[in-house]
Design a protein around this motif. Structure first.
Motif, short mmCIF file in Angstrom:
data_model
loop_
_atom_site.label_atom_id
_atom_site.label_comp_id
_atom_site.label_asym_id
_atom_site.label_seq_id
_atom_site.Cartn_x
_atom_site.Cartn_y
_atom_site.Cartn_z
N ARG A 1 -26.07 -55.10 71.85
CA ARG A 1 -26.30 -56.20 70.91
C ARG A 1 -26.07 -55.75 69.47
NH1 ARG A 1 -31.64 -59.75 71.51
NH2 ARG A 1 -30.48 -61.68 71.39
N GLU A 2 -26.56 -54.56 69.13
CA GLU A 2 -26.35 -54.03 67.78
C GLU A 2 -24.87 -53.77 67.51
OE1 GLU A 2 -30.47 -51.60 66.85
OE2 GLU A 2 -29.04 -50.73 68.28
N LYS A 3 -24.16 -53.28 68.51
CA LYS A 3 -22.72 -53.04 68.35
C LYS A 3 -21.98 -54.35 68.11
CE LYS A 3 -22.53 -48.78 71.02
NZ LYS A 3 -21.99 -48.09 72.19
N SER A 4 -22.36 -55.39 68.84
CA SER A 4 -21.74 -56.70 68.68
C SER A 4 -21.99 -57.24 67.27
CB SER A 4 -22.29 -57.66 69.73
OG SER A 4 -21.76 -58.94 69.56
N TYR A 5 -23.22 -57.10 66.82
CA TYR A 5 -23.57 -57.55 65.47
C TYR A 5 -22.81 -56.74 64.42
CZ TYR A 5 -26.29 -59.05 61.49
OH TYR A 5 -26.65 -59.57 60.28
N PHE A 6 -22.75 -55.44 64.61
CA PHE A 6 -22.02 -54.54 63.71
C PHE A 6 -20.57 -55.03 63.55
CE2 PHE A 6 -19.49 -50.84 62.69
CZ PHE A 6 -20.30 -50.06 61.87
N GLN A 7 -19.96 -55.40 64.67
CA GLN A 7 -18.57 -55.84 64.66
C GLN A 7 -18.39 -57.23 64.04
OE1 GLN A 7 -18.02 -55.14 68.87
NE2 GLN A 7 -16.61 -53.46 68.43
N SER A 8 -19.47 -58.00 63.93
CA SER A 8 -19.38 -59.34 63.36
C SER A 8 -19.39 -59.33 61.83
CB SER A 8 -20.51 -60.22 63.87
OG SER A 8 -21.75 -59.83 63.30
N VAL A 9 -19.75 -58.19 61.24
CA VAL A 9 -19.80 -58.09 59.78
C VAL A 9 -18.39 -57.89 59.25
CG1 VAL A 9 -20.67 -56.77 57.82
CG2 VAL A 9 -22.14 -57.20 59.79
N SER A 10 -17.92 -58.88 58.48
CA SER A 10 -16.58 -58.81 57.91
C SER A 10 -16.51 -59.75 56.71
CB SER A 10 -15.53 -59.20 58.94
OG SER A 10 -15.67 -60.57 59.27
N ARG A 11 -15.41 -59.69 56.00
CA ARG A 11 -15.22 -60.57 54.85
C ARG A 11 -15.32 -62.04 55.25
NH1 ARG A 11 -9.84 -58.70 52.59
NH2 ARG A 11 -9.98 -57.23 54.26
N GLY A 12 -14.85 -62.38 56.42
CA GLY A 12 -14.85 -63.78 56.85
C GLY A 12 -16.05 -64.16 57.69
N MET A 13 -17.12 -63.38 57.63
CA MET A 13 -18.27 -63.65 58.50
C MET A 13 -18.93 -64.98 58.18
SD MET A 13 -21.23 -61.06 57.18
CE MET A 13 -20.55 -60.07 55.87
N GLU A 14 -19.55 -65.54 59.19
CA GLU A 14 -20.28 -66.79 59.02
C GLU A 14 -21.47 -66.57 58.10
OE1 GLU A 14 -19.49 -69.77 60.37
OE2 GLU A 14 -17.67 -68.85 61.16
N GLU A 15 -21.89 -67.63 57.42
CA GLU A 15 -23.05 -67.49 56.53
C GLU A 15 -24.30 -67.10 57.28
OE1 GLU A 15 -23.88 -70.27 53.49
OE2 GLU A 15 -21.77 -70.60 53.04
#
Length: 89
Positions: A67-81
């Motif tokens: 779960r932490e890895k998935s969240y880590f990968q979701s952090v990007s310039r285009g991430m959802e608010e």
């Protein structure tokens, strides 16, 4: 209750006595100097993405849960608010 934000204070006694919420512009977001919310959000998102890129090794091995890895990968310039607001600093 809303609190006044104190930025750039050099005297901590004044800061404490005036009961300001203090933002230390010397921390990792010191370069996030934008004039509007959207640009500031983009700048902070870029800083967070850069930090993630420097720590990409965390995805290898068992230091993080799936779960932490998935969240880590979701952090990007285009991430959802919602992702942006869920970050714990």
């Amino acid at each position: 209750m809303a609190r006044t934000v104190g930025i750039g204070h050099q005297d901590f006694e004044t800061l404490i006595l005036s009961k300001n919420f203090y933002i230390d512009k010397n921390i990792s977001f010191a370069n996030a100097k934008e004039r509007d919310f959207q640009k500031a959000k983009q700048c902070i998102s870029q800083i967070l993405e850069d930090i993630d890129n420097k720590n990409i090794f965390l995805l290898e091995g068992d230091l993080l849960t799936g779960r932490e890895k998935s969240y880590f990968q979701s952090v990007s310039r285009g991430m959802e608010e919602t992702t942006f607001s869920d970050l714990n600093f």
